[in-house]
Scaffold this motif. Structure first.
Motif, mmCIF file in Angstrom:
data_model
loop_
_atom_site.group_PDB
_atom_site.id
_atom_site.type_symbol
_atom_site.label_atom_id
_atom_site.label_comp_id
_atom_site.label_asym_id
_atom_site.label_seq_id
_atom_site.Cartn_x
_atom_site.Cartn_y
_atom_site.Cartn_z
ATOM 1 N N ASP A 37 0.707 -1.645 0.310
ATOM 2 C CA ASP A 37 -0.360 0.133 0.277
ATOM 3 C C ASP A 37 0.774 1.696 -0.041
ATOM 4 O OD1 ASP A 37 -2.263 -1.512 0.670
ATOM 5 O OD2 ASP A 37 -2.534 -1.541 2.402
ATOM 6 N N GLU A 38 0.352 2.608 -0.212
ATOM 7 C CA GLU A 38 0.638 4.174 -0.439
ATOM 8 C C GLU A 38 0.613 4.460 1.064
ATOM 9 O OE1 GLU A 38 0.301 6.941 -3.546
ATOM 10 O OE2 GLU A 38 -0.131 4.963 -4.688
ATOM 11 N N ILE A 39 2.111 4.550 1.659
ATOM 12 C CA ILE A 39 2.054 5.363 2.752
ATOM 13 C C ILE A 39 2.041 6.588 2.411
ATOM 14 C CG2 ILE A 39 3.942 5.838 4.468
ATOM 15 C CD1 ILE A 39 5.016 3.386 4.273
ATOM 16 N N GLU A 40 1.019 7.372 3.617
ATOM 17 C CA GLU A 40 0.163 8.291 3.464
ATOM 18 C C GLU A 40 1.199 9.376 4.295
ATOM 19 O OE1 GLU A 40 -3.806 9.750 2.856
ATOM 20 O OE2 GLU A 40 -4.357 7.289 1.775
ATOM 21 N N ILE A 41 2.787 10.690 3.764
ATOM 22 C CA ILE A 41 2.837 10.772 4.839
ATOM 23 C C ILE A 41 1.565 12.421 5.264
ATOM 24 C CG2 ILE A 41 5.042 12.625 5.626
ATOM 25 C CD1 ILE A 41 6.519 10.620 3.719
ATOM 26 N N PRO A 42 1.357 12.294 6.351
ATOM 27 C CA PRO A 42 0.194 14.243 6.835
ATOM 28 C C PRO A 42 1.102 15.121 6.762
ATOM 29 C CG PRO A 42 1.225 12.680 9.000
ATOM 30 C CD PRO A 42 1.748 11.569 7.742
#
Length: 180
Positions: free
Chosen positions: A26-31
């Motif tokens: 999965d793509e990692i979402e960086i806040p």
């Protein structure tokens, strides 16, 4: 008691390490950094604090001391610690004073903390160019990025500070009645 050969222990250890790993698909979402506009306050020992009228006496014999000037020091607070801010300084914001009252544009570099010190100066000759004795408005606008002279790139991402400078050119104490 049976003891496993060393090569067997290594093989079992390697198999365990390989089986314990994980595969991220999965793509990692960086806040994003939180949005919080900057704010401006006067430091305790400021020469010209925000809550007082600046008194400028053009006839006080300061001509021999070089080019006299007024120093404006503020503390800029911004929770986006790594963001470079931009400061726009205006004096009377008049179109007949070059770029509509613009005195200076400077970057305010990050310090790694919540607070940054920013200082700018306005020479007494700049007050003289505006007509000398009267009341003048000094404005400081701070933003992460401006899309024009007074408009932030991101709506709401702006802090403002205003000083009123009561100026006299006769050597007498400036009149505070001439300022709002």
């Amino acid at each position: 008691m049976w003891v496993a050969p060393a090569w067997g222990v290594r093989a079992i250890g390697a198999a365990c390490l390989l089986l314990m790993g994980c595969l991220v698909t999965d793509e990692i979402e960086i806040p994003e950094e939180p949005f919080c506009p900057p704010s401006i306050v006067s430091p305790p020992a400021a020469d010209n604090p925000l809550d007082e009228i600046v008194r400028v006496n053009l006839g006080a014999g300061e001509v021999d001391a070089g080019t006299p000037e007024e120093t404006f020091e503020v503390t800029v607070r911004d929770c986006n610690h790594g963001e470079t801010l931009t400061a726009h300084v205006f004096l009377d914001a008049r179109p007949d004073f070059g770029v509509p009252g613009l005195v200076d544009i400077e970057p305010i570099e990050p310090t790694g903390g919540l607070e940054r010190t920013y200082e700018f100066r306005i020479g007494h000759n700049q007050f003289v160019a505006l007509g000398g004795a009267t009341c003048h408005k000094v404005e400081l606008l701070v933003s992460g990025e401006f899309s024009g002279l007074r408009e932030p790139e991101r709506p709401g991402d702006i802090a403002t500070a205003v000083w009123w400078a009561s100026v006299t050119d006769d050597g007498n104490e400036p009149s505070l009645a001439s300022c709002p």
